[in-house]
Design an enzyme around this catalytic site. Structure first.
Site, PDB file in Angstrom:
ATOM      1  N   TYR A  65       0.823  -1.214   0.000  1.00  0.00           N
ATOM      2  CA  TYR A  65       0.000   0.000   0.000  1.00  0.00           C
ATOM      3  C   TYR A  65       0.858   1.265   0.000  1.00  0.00           C
ATOM      4  CZ  TYR A  65      -3.958  -3.064   1.225  1.00  0.00           C
ATOM      5  OH  TYR A  65      -4.923  -4.039   1.243  1.00  0.00           O
ATOM      6  N   HIS A 131      -0.583 -11.962   1.295  1.00  0.00           N
ATOM      7  CA  HIS A 131      -1.155 -11.108   0.262  1.00  0.00           C
ATOM      8  C   HIS A 131      -1.086 -11.861  -1.068  1.00  0.00           C
ATOM      9  CE1 HIS A 131      -1.715  -6.495  -0.430  1.00  0.00           C
ATOM     10  NE2 HIS A 131      -2.720  -7.202  -0.894  1.00  0.00           N
TER      11      HIS A 131
END
Length: 265
Positions: A65, A131
């Site tokens: 992110y 992830h």
């Protein structure tokens, strides 16, 4: 105040609405319907303060992110509020020069968690999720990611672990071999409902991503409020621990929390 639910059998309580923080640090290569600027430090702090006032205690971030972890870490240090928050981060994906890179090796996991701890300026993470790049089963079976995360849990660096999955088969494996699963679920995307049901049966934590279809939820109906409809749709599903909403708008967050408060048992 938003209700709090148990995150499976982890001993962690999370607000039924969590705040996703991808927009704190990354606006490239994202699938939202319109472009956006990253918030200023003041705007970010205002949103986080407002979230806390609403009873939100769960923050979802990731190395992929952008600068999200680093910015959250500075804010947590300035406020001294680390103990007030349940923080989930991830490992497996990084985002460098506009490109996602993936590494699910044991070495990458330990390195990633140490770097997240440094950026977030904390000595533990409440939750770490794998992830996924979409190859859930291969990641689990070939790279033995849950064995690695179990060792990290034993070390005290993390309290719980799981996976942000992209397939039903991967979701089932995550439910059976970890503490928490994060799945996509909304009125437009229902394939992973079976994973939620399986997790509920086994008493595992369930986090919902893309609850508002990455900003495309207005497509579900021309009648009524689509945000309310989506939150109701998700909360009608037994076993959901928290619904992660990625927003920079305090009023939008407040709207979602209000619906959750009304709809929560």
């Amino acid at each position: 105040m938003t209700p709090h639910h148990k995150l499976g059998d982890t001993g962690i309580d999370v607000s039924i609405i969590g705040l996703g923080t991808v927009k704190f640090g990354r606006n490239q290569g994202v699938k939202y319907p319109s472009a956006f600027d990253l918030p200023s430090d003041t705007e970010m702090a205002h949103l986080l303060d407002h979230a806390k006032q609403l009873g939100v205690n769960f923050l979802d971030t990731a190395p992929a992110y952008g600068t999200s972890e680093e910015r959250l870490g500075r804010w947590l240090k300035q406020t001294g509020g680390r103990a007030d928050w349940v923080i989930a981060s991830k490992f497996g994906e990084t985002f460098v020069d506009g490109v996602s890179l993936f590494d699910f090796s044991r070495e990458a996991a330990w390195r990633s968690i140490d770097e997240s701890l440094r950026r977030l300026q904390t000595d533990y993470l409440d939750l770490v999720l794998v992830h996924s790049n979409g190859d859930d089963v291969d990641i689990i079976n070939k790279h033995k990611v849950f064995d690695t995360l179990a060792a990290l849990k034993k070390s005290g660096k993390i309290r719980a672990f799981g996976m942000s999955t992209k397939t039903v088969e991967g979701g089932f494996l995550a439910v059976e071999n970890s503490d928490v699963v994060m799945v996509t679920y909304n009125p437009l995307e229902t394939e992973e409902q079976a994973v939620i049901a399986h997790a509920h049966k086994l008493g595992k934590g369930v986090l919902i991503k893309k609850a508002l279809a990455s900003g495309h939820i207005n497509n579900i109906s021309k009648e009524g409020n689509p945000v309310e409809k989506s939150i109701r749709f998700i909360m009608d599903q037994p076993g959901v621990s928290s619904i992660v909403i990625g927003t920079l708008n305090p009023q939008h967050l407040e709207e979602v929390v209000r619906y959750a408060c009304v709809l929560s048992p």
